[in-house]
Write an enzyme that holds these catalytic residues in place. Structure first.
Site, PDB file in Angstrom:
ATOM      1  CG  HIS A  70       3.747  -0.432 -29.368  1.00 47.61           C
ATOM      2  ND1 HIS A  70       3.464   0.899 -29.847  1.00 47.61           N
ATOM      3  CD2 HIS A  70       5.012  -0.775 -28.699  1.00 47.61           C
ATOM      4  CE1 HIS A  70       4.714   1.512 -29.258  1.00 47.61           C
ATOM      5  NE2 HIS A  70       5.563   0.665 -28.916  1.00 47.61           N
TER       6      HIS A  70
ATOM      7  CD  GLU B 125       0.158   0.899 -30.282  1.00 44.33           C
ATOM      8  OE1 GLU B 125       0.629   0.892 -31.572  1.00 44.33           O
ATOM      9  OE2 GLU B 125       0.414   1.797 -29.384  1.00 44.33           O
TER      10      GLU B 125
ATOM     11  CG  HIS C 166       2.795   1.926 -34.145  1.00 41.90           C
ATOM     12  ND1 HIS C 166       3.380   1.723 -32.880  1.00 41.90           N
ATOM     13  CD2 HIS C 166       3.788   1.913 -35.076  1.00 41.90           C
ATOM     14  CE1 HIS C 166       4.808   1.503 -33.031  1.00 41.90           C
ATOM     15  NE2 HIS C 166       4.913   1.300 -34.436  1.00 41.90           N
TER      16      HIS C 166
ATOM     17  CD  GLU D 155       0.877   5.952 -34.112  1.00 41.41           C
ATOM     18  OE1 GLU D 155      -0.215   5.158 -33.580  1.00 41.41           O
ATOM     19  OE2 GLU D 155       1.859   6.046 -33.650  1.00 41.41           O
TER      20      GLU D 155
END
Length: 456
Positions: free
Chosen positions: A94, A97, A224, A316
């Site tokens: 992404h 990110e 991410h 994440e």
């Protein structure tokens, strides 16, 4: 390391013996956000500093024509050494990110410098592992996000690629097939792709799919932002969604315990992920099954597990998708050990060669573990890798035209157990000729009369 401005050396605080300090010096790391040209320059600088253990290559181009670069670390760059596992990191899928992108660039600098400094842990890692680092899978999205400047107002600005597609919802959906197969029978690994898959995916996705089909990757992480948690498959819930709200349900893979362990290794080596409370969310041990968090279809980590031999988790890493530049040093120190420990996790379970009676390699032999409904296959060189937790397992190797071979293996917590298979070619089952009571001249058995088949 020459060519890096603002380099910082940090001495590990828990080694106070001055005689140990030189080996404890951490590599110079540049803490800044890097646009595409700067990213490319950094990768070339690392390669030039460590030409004998690195190779820089591109797996393809983005919609806007930017290269999807990968930096490889190995003692024989560009060569697969049999029984040496392949592992990968992918960042910035992404575009907005961005922490993973910067961490992977910093990791590249770190591996190069520490190898040159003779850090035995890093030397051992590079010599025993082939490491592939893709800092940015979505360089076009990054440029859109970076152009917003600090304090981006649009939470999703730059998330998608230049065609406006979310790359982590763009892989062929193999979950539907595996859930059907688990219920009614069918393949449990290497599920085939639809015939028209190339026309259904974006250039970046297509390039990554070709990439992961070209290497026998064993372990992977996809970096991410937007939360702080280690997320493991399945990402897509087995339960159907109800209209009006999103249904979540824990949907484990056959390797659920192994995936939990891989996620915990990163979480507990991370500075604060394991504490669980981050970004207003709570995840026990800092880990979660993807589908139990929220269901995601056509994601990359499930695709890796269902189409290849690769076990991938999604990391994440920051509450803020585009952290301030002054926060990058803290983030690097919080993730550095976890990034190294996760790479080391590829060295567990069993591995070995699958050969025929003449010691020829047997690629695409299937390695099955009793009680775990997910097989892996041997690579082009006949070597295979099966990540497993400590325990005793019944393992079978099969290949078309060969008799299967089954062994009992006890796996310890340390290095992987070497288990080779040598398969014998199957002897075709010949139907015995039925003797007839009357014999011809000289006692010769007369052949049974064959009735001609009716013409169709």
């Amino acid at each position: 390391m020459s060519g890096y401005s603002g380099a910082i050396r940090i001495i590990s605080s828990f080694h106070r013996d001055s005689s140990e300090l030189p080996s404890q010096l951490v590599a110079p790391v540049t803490f800044r956000h890097r646009r595409y040209d700067d990213l490319v320059r950094t990768l070339y600088n690392v390669h030039n500093e460590c030409p004998y253990i690195t190779r820089l290559y591109s797996v393809g181009r983005s919609v806007k024509g930017r290269h999807l670069y990968v930096l490889e670390f190995s003692d024989f760059p560009g060569i697969h050494e049999p029984l040496e596992p392949e592992v990968k990191y992918v960042g910035n899928m992404h575009g907005n990110e961005v922490l993973g992108r910067e961490l992977l660039l910093q990791l590249s600098e770190f591996l190069c410098e520490e190898f040159r400094n003779g850090n035995q842990r890093i030397v051992r890692l590079v010599e025993s592992t082939r490491i592939h680092i893709m800092p940015s899978m979505n360089p076009d999205g990054y440029e859109v996000a970076a152009a917003q400047g600090p304090g981006i107002s649009g939470y999703l600005v730059g998330r998608n690629n230049a065609n406006g597609v979310d790359l982590n919802r763009n892989f062929p959906d193999l979950n539907t097939y595996i859930y059907y197969n688990e219920k009614y029978g069918g393949p449990n690994h290497h599920l085939p792709l639809p015939d028209n898959w190339k026309s259904q995916v974006e250039p970046e996705t297509r390039a990554v799919i070709h990439w992961i089909r070209s290497f026998n990757f064993v372990l992977s992480a996809n970096l991410h932002g937007g939360a702080v948690v280690a997320n493991y498959p399945y990402d897509k819930s087995l339960e159907h969604r109800f209209r009006g709200f999103r249904r979540t349900a824990n949907t484990p893979t056959p390797d659920d315990k192994l995936f939990q362990k891989l996620a915990k290794v990163y979480s507990y080596a991370h500075g604060w992920m394991h504490q669980g409370w981050n970004c207003g969310d709570y995840f026990p041990d800092g880990i979660t099954n993807g589908a139990s968090w929220y269901s995601l279809s056509k994601g990359m980590q499930d695709f890796n597990y269902l189409h290849t031999n690769c076990f991938e988790i999604t990391l994440e890493l920051s509450c803020d998708k585009f952290p301030r530049q002054e926060d990058l040093q803290r983030e690097w120190l919080g993730n550095r050990e976890a990034l190294i420990q996760f790479l080391e996790q590829v060295h567990q379970g069993i591995k070995g060669m699958v050969l025929d009676e003449n010691n020829n390699n047997l690629p695409e032999a299937v390695i099955s573990v009793s009680g775990i409904n997910h097989d892996v296959t041997s690579g082009d060189h006949g070597d295979y890798f099966r990540l497993l937790l400590p325990g005793t397992y019944i393992v079978t190797a099969t290949a078309p035209g060969f008799d299967p071979e089954t062994v009992s293996v006890t796996v310890g917590p340390g290095e992987p157990k070497l288990v080779d298979f040598q398969l014998k070619r199957s002897i075709p089952q010949v139907t015995p000729t039925r003797r007839v009571p009357n014999a011809g001249p000289g006692g010769r058995v007369l052949p049974k009369k064959v009735q001609p088949r009716a013409a169709k």
